[in-house]
Design an enzyme around this catalytic site. Sequence first.
Site, PDB file in Angstrom:
ATOM      1  N   ASP A  62       0.844  -1.191   0.000  1.00 46.62           N
ATOM      2  CA  ASP A  62       0.000   0.000   0.000  1.00 46.62           C
ATOM      3  C   ASP A  62       0.883   1.246   0.000  1.00 46.62           C
ATOM      4  O   ASP A  62       1.981   1.222  -0.544  1.00 46.62           O
ATOM      5  CB  ASP A  62      -0.913  -0.038   1.237  1.00 46.62           C
ATOM      6  CG  ASP A  62      -2.274   0.571   0.976  1.00 46.62           C
ATOM      7  OD1 ASP A  62      -2.341   1.788   0.749  1.00 46.62           O
ATOM      8  OD2 ASP A  62      -3.280  -0.168   1.003  1.00 46.62           O
ATOM      9  N   ASP A  71      -1.791   4.046  17.960  1.00 50.22           N
ATOM     10  CA  ASP A  71      -2.536   2.792  17.942  1.00 50.22           C
ATOM     11  C   ASP A  71      -1.783   1.670  17.241  1.00 50.22           C
ATOM     12  O   ASP A  71      -2.270   0.532  17.190  1.00 50.22           O
ATOM     13  CB  ASP A  71      -3.887   2.992  17.245  1.00 50.22           C
ATOM     14  CG  ASP A  71      -4.762   3.985  17.972  1.00 50.22           C
ATOM     15  OD1 ASP A  71      -4.490   4.281  19.142  1.00 50.22           O
ATOM     16  OD2 ASP A  71      -5.718   4.496  17.348  1.00 50.22           O
ATOM     17  N   HIS A  97      -3.746   5.799   3.470  1.00 50.35           N
ATOM     18  CA  HIS A  97      -4.475   4.577   3.126  1.00 50.35           C
ATOM     19  C   HIS A  97      -3.850   3.332   3.744  1.00 50.35           C
ATOM     20  O   HIS A  97      -4.539   2.510   4.367  1.00 50.35           O
ATOM     21  CB  HIS A  97      -4.552   4.434   1.604  1.00 50.35           C
ATOM     22  CG  HIS A  97      -5.493   3.366   1.143  1.00 50.35           C
ATOM     23  ND1 HIS A  97      -5.086   2.085   0.889  1.00 50.35           N
ATOM     24  CD2 HIS A  97      -6.820   3.398   0.871  1.00 50.35           C
ATOM     25  CE1 HIS A  97      -6.130   1.360   0.482  1.00 50.35           C
ATOM     26  NE2 HIS A  97      -7.186   2.149   0.457  1.00 50.35           N
ATOM     27  N   ASN A 192     -14.935  -0.731  -6.177  1.00 50.53           N
ATOM     28  CA  ASN A 192     -16.103   0.013  -5.715  1.00 50.53           C
ATOM     29  C   ASN A 192     -16.904   0.666  -6.824  1.00 50.53           C
ATOM     30  O   ASN A 192     -17.359   1.787  -6.683  1.00 50.53           O
ATOM     31  CB  ASN A 192     -15.654   1.118  -4.744  1.00 50.53           C
ATOM     32  CG  ASN A 192     -14.756   0.604  -3.657  1.00 50.53           C
ATOM     33  OD1 ASN A 192     -14.961  -0.482  -3.144  1.00 50.53           O
ATOM     34  ND2 ASN A 192     -13.756   1.377  -3.300  1.00 50.53           N
ATOM     35  N   SER A 254     -11.620  -1.829   0.136  1.00 48.97           N
ATOM     36  CA  SER A 254     -10.278  -1.833   0.742  1.00 48.97           C
ATOM     37  C   SER A 254     -10.373  -2.211   2.210  1.00 48.97           C
ATOM     38  O   SER A 254      -9.622  -3.046   2.718  1.00 48.97           O
ATOM     39  CB  SER A 254      -9.635  -0.447   0.624  1.00 48.97           C
ATOM     40  OG  SER A 254      -9.041  -0.250  -0.617  1.00 48.97           O
TER      41      SER A 254
END
Length: 467
Positions: A62, A71, A97, A192, A254
């Site tokens: 990616d 996190d 992303h 999508n 995704s």
Amino acid sequence: MRFTRTLRAVSGAVVAGALLFGTAPAASADYIRDGQWALGAFGADDIRRHSTGKNVIVGVIDSGVDAAHPDLKGNVLQGKSFTHAGGRADHPTQDAHGTAMAAMIAGHGHGANGSAGIMGLAPDAKILPVMTDSTETAVTSSGFAEPLRYAVDQGAKVVNMSFGSGSIDLDEKKAISYALSKDVLLVAATGNDSSSSPQYPAAAPGVLAVGAVAKDGQVWRKSNYGEHVRLLAPGQGIYSAGLDGKYRQSDGTSDSAAYVSAAAALVRSKFPDLTAGQVANRLTRTAITPNGKSDISTPSPKYGYGTVRPFRALTQDIPAGSKYGPLKAPEVEESASEENGGATAGDAGVQKASGGSGIGIPPIVIIGLVLVLLVAALVVVIVVVRRKKNNGGPPPGGPGGFGGPGGHVGFPPHQAGPHQQPSPYGQQPSPYGQQPSSYGQQPNPYGQQPGPYGSYPPVPPAQSPGQ
């Protein structure tokens, strides 16, 4: 092949990428956690009692992953950048992303007991970031082939590929085959566009293709479909991590692929002896369709085998199944020199002959035997002719002997062998492609049947959470 990044091509994120939220006080951070509706639907608290993804590396091909995000700290390896700049992949500066995908897989939250921020489904898994591009242009001449091979060689057992292109080249097909030969499960987003046009790598044989499900348990309206679809996972209104400690919300397949990659990491952690295809088998056998069915035999082009249920995949008694499970075998194989430790195609043929598979007689021996038989036949003919001249009659034995109407001496009448029986191949109906396709014959699952989600808790009270 040139491929485009997927924040727009596959992610379908809200407002030209994502809605970003700053690192805020505890109340706002709790709101981010509360907004992770998929965790409640999956029964994440119960899942963690069975597996957390420990000892599994998930490759994320990616835009890179922000290892400094609160996190994700401690769960991100250095990785490698395949952009023109090169270097590491754990400090992206332009595109969130990849960080979002990584957080859904292996985020551990922050604050007291990790109660704030993004929690991933497999919080103890490690992320191997493999940076491609941060723009709409390609970065390598071989598309995703080099990044994928790198992820495999660095020990990833699951690889998330939330990107898509309308074509695939030979190098990429070989890279997919290479990954499967190394027992790596490849997970990819279908796209999508609410379209049946195949997107690669999702549509490639050997890849687990994932579409999106909405909050109500029905297929998300923009999720691509086709014969290659195998699973659905949450892909609407998904909160995740962004760059510089921020958060984002997005829609798209995704996100769905990332959740399935996380589920695969959970299964690989608990069942390390299963092959990649057998892991996929557990995920598909325990999935639930939009109309409430599970363990269906034929995937629907709209929703595959249904929505992934990690809790069931971890706890249900499922036969291991075949090596590839629900995945189609790859179209191309690695060359013999790569797969057989340097053996050439000719070497492979010799090995087969000498290994007890087949007769294995060298051609020179066969030629010699033929010559011996010819000489023997010639000698017999000469002897018979001479005896005939000497005795003026037929050779001893009368009818039925050599040359007589009874056939050849010593050989019974020819019997039909197995090769003369009708071959079942091609005469029996093949199950592949002859069964009626569920697409177009089943009611459209989107918006018609009640799904497993849509209320909290996401399952009836009589069942355990996550089931």
